[in-house]
Design a protein around this motif. Structure first.
Motif, short mmCIF file in Angstrom:
data_model
loop_
_atom_site.label_atom_id
_atom_site.label_comp_id
_atom_site.label_asym_id
_atom_site.label_seq_id
_atom_site.Cartn_x
_atom_site.Cartn_y
_atom_site.Cartn_z
N HIS A 52 1.14 -1.21 0.06
CA HIS A 52 -0.07 0.52 -0.05
C HIS A 52 0.88 1.33 -0.28
N HIS A 132 0.68 10.85 4.37
CA HIS A 132 0.70 9.30 4.30
C HIS A 132 1.62 8.46 4.69
N HIS A 136 0.55 6.47 8.06
CA HIS A 136 0.95 4.42 8.49
C HIS A 136 2.32 4.19 9.81
#
Ligand SMILES: [Fe+2]
Length: 407
Positions: A52, A132, A136
């Motif tokens: 991802h 982002h 994470h």
């Protein structure tokens, strides 16, 4: 500690590589095939996150620059995470996912292609990709915290500060203005941080320190269910740390859900603060000015709070007096996010980010609550005043603490 993302073109690669280093370190903790485990039922298996992080950069950076897709199936498979309610949990099995070798090959190629394109991307997209990934770095730590200890190999760990008893003296915060959000046109910010607006806050009383495990233990002894991070041992409660089980550290903040925090506040005859009250207590001053950080505008340092990847677990609630707010409220930043009773919703003037329209808007559903502050695993860039975090009221895996107020 770097406090902002270096978004000049020459700094983009440094920023992105710094974020990659943090997430690479996390993946190196996972032992062998445990990467196919799903430590939290509401989230994907860990192998998803490996793909991802790169798929996000590829879709956000390379595809925006019309790069030719070389693995459309992975671009799609690894595109977005999940946040189901407990009635619709995922049911995939490990064999539904590609091999580790295939995912690694995809990741390596994406990094190479993204790096070559970096000089051509605009700073907002670069900021989106870097933040982002850093987000994470924290949410992956939540998932991995929930793995059995034998599935992880601990990195070298420094000594934790020694715990001492805290003094719980509530603090009166005088009535005043709290500025929430931020002006457009400056450095990178997510869509939910805009626009800037002032809120009048009445006088209230707030706990000097976060609620500790020791205080919460009284609530549990009175019949409340134990928090997710506690494990019953032969000699009493233990804290389930990232890499070890320890006797419950009574002077550390308790990690709880928003629902548990709210129930405790009810039991204590108090309330959770609103987002505006948090701002007032953290950034307000007696003169009416507002601070950049709770401690002022000095460059952030580990003495100000437990954030920025120094520790994996919480330290004592009174360990960071250098980080106190103007009113003397301690650890508003670091050692665990703080729950508010404010439902996550858009500020006046909100418009969804055109590159990532679902980032916030998908969560304006009345079921997510605002958290402010930072945890031990929060990257320094998220310590900016306008940053907002949010989770469901019953999601128990977050590094979230709380303190109470009285109106
Ligand atoms: Fe993501």
């Amino acid at each position: 500690m770097p406090t902002s993302l270096g978004l000049a073109p020459s700094m983009l690669l440094t920023g992105l590589n710094g974020a990659r280093e943090e997430t690479d370190k996390l993946f190196s903790v996972i032992r062998g095939s445990s990467i196919y485990e799903r430590p939290v039922p509401q989230r994907h298996r860990l192998i998803f996150y490996l793909g991802h992080l790169e798929a996000f950069d590829w879709n956000q950076i390379a595809c925006k620059l019309s790069a030719k897709r070389f693995h459309p199936a992975f671009d799609k498979l690894f595109e977005a995470g999940i946040d189901p309610d407990s009635g619709s949990l995922p049911s995939d099995v490990p064999s539904d996912w590609p091999s580790l070798e295939e995912v690694h090959a995809y990741c390596q190629r994406v990094r190479g292609e993204v790096d070559a394109l970096l000089p051509h991307i605009d700073s907002h997209i670069a900021g989106t990709a870097i933040e982002h990934r850093l987000m994470h770095a924290e949410t992956l730590a939540y998932l991995m915290h929930n793995m059995p200890l034998e599935q992880k190999s601990a990195p070298a760990l420094g000594p934790m500060p020694i715990s001492t008893a805290s003094q719980e003296t509530p603090i009166i915060v005088p009535a005043g203005k709290a500025t929430l959000g931020r002006k457009r046109g400056g450095s990178f910010g997510w869509d939910n941080e805009f626009d800037e607006h002032a809120v009048d806050v009445s006088s209230f009383c707030i706990d000097r320190h976060k609620v500790t495990n020791g205080q919460y233990l009284e609530f549990v002894r009175d019949g409340a269910p134990p928090p997710h991070f506690w494990v019953q041992g032969k000699k009493g409660w233990n804290y389930r740390g990232m890499f070890s089980l320890t006797p419950l550290p009574l002077n550390s903040p308790v990690y709880v859900t928003q629902k548990e925090a709210s129930d405790y506040a009810d039991w204590a005859g108090k309330q959770l603060p609103t987002e505006a009250q948090y701002h007032r207590a953290a950034y307000g001053t007696h003169s009416g000015d507002e601070r950049e950080y709770p401690w002022g505008s000095a460059e952030m340092h580990h003495s100000h709070g437990n954030f920025g990847f120094q520790y994996w677990d919480p330290i004592s609630v009174n360990a960071n007096p250098a980080g106190d707010s103007a009113f003397g409220v301690s650890q508003m930043m670091g050692n665990g996010w703080e729950w508010t009773k404010t439902i996550f919703s858009p500020f006046p003037g909100f418009t969804p980010d055109s590159n990532y329209s679902g980032y916030s808007a998908n969560f304006f559903d009345g079921e997510h609550y605002v958290m402010k502050g930072a945890s031990p695993r929060t990257a320094p860039c998220f310590l900016r005043r306008s940053f907002r975090n949010w989770f469901r009221a019953d999601y128990p895996y977050v590094y979230a603490t709380f303190r109470c107020i009285e109106n």
